[in-house]
Design a protein around this motif. Structure first.
Motif, PDB file in Angstrom:
ATOM      1  N   GLY A 182      26.886  52.872  46.467  1.00 45.56           N
ATOM      2  CA  GLY A 182      26.695  51.796  47.106  1.00 45.56           C
ATOM      3  C   GLY A 182      27.781  51.159  47.543  1.00 45.56           C
ATOM      4  N   GLN A 183      28.074  50.558  48.605  1.00 46.92           N
ATOM      5  CA  GLN A 183      29.244  49.985  49.145  1.00 46.92           C
ATOM      6  C   GLN A 183      28.740  48.593  49.700  1.00 46.92           C
ATOM      7  OE1 GLN A 183      31.046  52.094  51.999  1.00 46.92           O
ATOM      8  NE2 GLN A 183      32.114  53.378  50.393  1.00 46.92           N
ATOM      9  N   THR A 184      29.624  47.600  49.409  1.00 44.62           N
ATOM     10  CA  THR A 184      29.579  46.247  50.127  1.00 44.62           C
ATOM     11  C   THR A 184      30.943  45.796  50.725  1.00 44.62           C
ATOM     12  OG1 THR A 184      27.691  45.227  48.555  1.00 44.62           O
ATOM     13  CG2 THR A 184      29.178  44.006  49.572  1.00 44.62           C
ATOM     14  N   LEU A 185      30.940  45.602  51.983  1.00 45.15           N
ATOM     15  CA  LEU A 185      32.097  45.062  52.513  1.00 45.15           C
ATOM     16  C   LEU A 185      32.411  43.550  52.428  1.00 45.15           C
ATOM     17  CD1 LEU A 185      32.042  47.449  56.052  1.00 45.15           C
ATOM     18  CD2 LEU A 185      33.043  48.038  53.551  1.00 45.15           C
ATOM     19  N   GLY A 186      33.751  43.403  52.249  1.00 50.38           N
ATOM     20  CA  GLY A 186      34.126  42.056  52.164  1.00 50.38           C
ATOM     21  C   GLY A 186      35.674  41.737  52.464  1.00 50.38           C
ATOM     22  N   ARG A 187      36.094  40.559  51.664  1.00 57.25           N
ATOM     23  CA  ARG A 187      37.503  40.443  51.835  1.00 57.25           C
ATOM     24  C   ARG A 187      38.171  39.581  50.798  1.00 57.25           C
ATOM     25  NH1 ARG A 187      38.997  35.725  54.279  1.00 57.25           N
ATOM     26  NH2 ARG A 187      40.763  36.630  55.448  1.00 57.25           N
ATOM     27  N   ILE A 188      39.460  39.713  50.618  1.00 60.71           N
ATOM     28  CA  ILE A 188      39.773  39.440  49.210  1.00 60.71           C
ATOM     29  C   ILE A 188      40.405  38.029  49.294  1.00 60.71           C
ATOM     30  CG2 ILE A 188      41.830  39.675  47.561  1.00 60.71           C
ATOM     31  CD1 ILE A 188      39.659  41.935  47.420  1.00 60.71           C
ATOM     32  N   VAL A 189      40.081  37.033  48.596  1.00 63.95           N
ATOM     33  CA  VAL A 189      40.493  35.714  48.824  1.00 63.95           C
ATOM     34  C   VAL A 189      41.060  35.128  47.599  1.00 63.95           C
ATOM     35  CG1 VAL A 189      38.357  35.307  50.493  1.00 63.95           C
ATOM     36  CG2 VAL A 189      37.856  34.852  48.060  1.00 63.95           C
ATOM     37  N   VAL A 190      41.453  33.866  47.643  1.00 68.03           N
ATOM     38  CA  VAL A 190      41.966  33.172  46.666  1.00 68.03           C
ATOM     39  C   VAL A 190      40.912  33.155  45.509  1.00 68.03           C
ATOM     40  CG1 VAL A 190      43.156  31.091  45.689  1.00 68.03           C
ATOM     41  CG2 VAL A 190      43.915  32.058  47.676  1.00 68.03           C
ATOM     42  N   PRO A 191      41.124  33.311  44.289  1.00 66.19           N
ATOM     43  CA  PRO A 191      39.874  33.116  43.502  1.00 66.19           C
ATOM     44  C   PRO A 191      39.038  31.906  43.304  1.00 66.19           C
ATOM     45  CG  PRO A 191      41.853  33.712  42.144  1.00 66.19           C
ATOM     46  CD  PRO A 191      42.199  33.384  43.593  1.00 66.19           C
ATOM     47  N   ARG A 192      37.895  31.970  43.397  1.00 67.24           N
ATOM     48  CA  ARG A 192      36.823  31.030  43.384  1.00 67.24           C
ATOM     49  C   ARG A 192      35.416  31.264  42.665  1.00 67.24           C
ATOM     50  NH1 ARG A 192      37.036  31.168  49.268  1.00 67.24           N
ATOM     51  NH2 ARG A 192      34.864  31.476  49.198  1.00 67.24           N
ATOM     52  N   GLY A 193      35.006  30.427  41.845  1.00 65.09           N
ATOM     53  CA  GLY A 193      33.868  30.631  41.095  1.00 65.09           C
ATOM     54  C   GLY A 193      33.982  30.954  39.772  1.00 65.09           C
ATOM     55  N   LYS A 194      32.931  31.302  39.179  1.00 68.71           N
ATOM     56  CA  LYS A 194      32.866  31.622  37.749  1.00 68.71           C
ATOM     57  C   LYS A 194      33.931  32.908  37.393  1.00 68.71           C
ATOM     58  CE  LYS A 194      28.386  33.193  37.899  1.00 68.71           C
ATOM     59  NZ  LYS A 194      28.027  32.803  39.307  1.00 68.71           N
ATOM     60  N   ARG A 195      34.327  32.757  36.112  1.00 68.50           N
ATOM     61  CA  ARG A 195      35.319  33.602  35.624  1.00 68.50           C
ATOM     62  C   ARG A 195      34.764  35.056  34.498  1.00 68.50           C
ATOM     63  NH1 ARG A 195      40.444  33.254  37.461  1.00 68.50           N
ATOM     64  NH2 ARG A 195      40.552  31.740  38.977  1.00 68.50           N
ATOM     65  N   ASN A 196      33.180  34.974  34.733  1.00 68.52           N
ATOM     66  CA  ASN A 196      32.811  35.809  33.533  1.00 68.52           C
ATOM     67  C   ASN A 196      32.794  37.219  34.010  1.00 68.52           C
ATOM     68  OD1 ASN A 196      30.922  35.543  35.458  1.00 68.52           O
ATOM     69  ND2 ASN A 196      29.296  34.752  33.925  1.00 68.52           N
ATOM     70  N   PHE A 197      33.021  37.791  35.053  1.00 75.08           N
ATOM     71  CA  PHE A 197      32.987  39.074  35.267  1.00 75.08           C
ATOM     72  C   PHE A 197      34.207  39.422  36.275  1.00 75.08           C
ATOM     73  CE2 PHE A 197      29.843  42.743  36.956  1.00 75.08           C
ATOM     74  CZ  PHE A 197      30.481  43.538  36.156  1.00 75.08           C
TER      75      PHE A 197
END
Ligand SMILES: O=c1[nH]c(=O)c2ncn([C@@H]3O[C@H](COP(=O)(O)OP(=O)(O)OP(=O)(O)O)[C@@H](O)[C@H]3O)c2[nH]1
Ligand SMILES: [Mg+2]
Length: 244
Positions: A182-197
């Motif tokens: 399975g694939q999901t396309l996206g982009r790499i951004v400055v980190p945002r959100g939870k840090r648990n995974f």
């Protein structure tokens, strides 16, 4: 292909893998997939294609978050709790193509367990880097953290990335693994959100304003690389273990 009478729960074939309550008999009840609520079980004829019927499916992973997501995804896909035994075995991961890594992990796991084994390998592939870090993302993450992984792309305009998940299933100790990608396309951004995974904070799927890490469990699991791969796995199980 073997045709035989087999006791299954009411769910879609996954129960053939997951249900360990084989003491239940025709017309009796089993609670293993219904979170304590008793549900009817019937005896039907199942077409089985080689899976060791009397052994549960074991998901071999060292990663608790993968396990939790798979359980939640399968629960949503089949509408009930699916029993998957988890084992932490330190699986060797060869170098090479992602598919070969998943296959080899699976062969090793099935031999170690001496029965049906499921493994998973995840890659994060930067388009600007020709697919790297890919299957080696764990080591990048460990040494650079999400911040460093985002900074790697500073000199590139192309921030696109593909998150990929490959499940490998061996239906018995010596069986050749089946792969489900399975694939999901996206982009790499400055980190945002939870840090648990892992790298969730730097991966923003296309068509979404949030990173994986900003999404709720349900939001991520509805569109993730793992969800897409698990859907294919569930489809395979349904097709091969559907009751007749
Ligand atoms: O942000 C994330 N969102 C995800 O959905 C996700 N899935 C996996 N990972 C991380 O990517 C590397 C894969 O390596 P990996 O496939 O070898 O996994 P692992 O070594 O942790 O477990 P396993 O090989 O024992 O199953 C590891 O660092 C995992 O923590 C993710 N990070
Ligand atoms: Mg690993």
């Amino acid at each position: 292909m073997q045709r035989q009478r087999h006791l299954v729960c009411f769910s879609v074939g996954l129960s053939v893998l997951g249900c360990r309550h084989r003491h239940v008999s025709a017309g009796r009840y089993c609670c293993c997939h219904s979170r304590g609520r008793f549900r009817a079980v019937s005896t039907r004829t199942a077409m089985l294609t080689g899976l060791s019927q009397h052994k549960p499916l074991t998901f071999v992973t060292s990663n608790e978050k993968k396990l939790a997501e798979l359980r939640a995804i399968l629960r949503d896909l089949v509408g009930m709790e699916v029993t998957i035994e988890a084992r932490h075995i330190d699986l060797p991961e060869i170098q090479g193509e992602a598919e070969d890594i998943a296959r080899e992990k699976c062969r090793y796991a099935a031999r170690a367990i001496q029965g049906p084994a499921l493994v998973e390998d995840t890659q994060l592939c930067y388009h600007a880097f020709g697919g790297l870090p890919g299957p080696y993302v764990k080591y990048f993450l460990r040494n650079l953290g999400p911040e460093g992984m985002e900074k790697l792309l500073a000199a590139w305009d192309d921030k696109r990335a593909t998150a990929q998940c490959i499940f490998a299933l061996a239906v018995d100790a010596d069986a050749e693994p089946h792969l489900f990608t399975g694939q999901t396309l996206g982009r790499i951004v400055v980190p945002r959100g939870k840090r648990n995974f892992g790298w969730d904070p730097i991966f923003q799927p296309d068509g979404h304003e949030k990173t994986y890490a900003e999404m709720s469990e349900g939001e991520k699991n509805a569109i993730s690389h793992r969800f897409r791969a698990a859907s294919r796995l569930a489809e395979f199980l349904r097709n091969h273990y559907t009751t007749r």
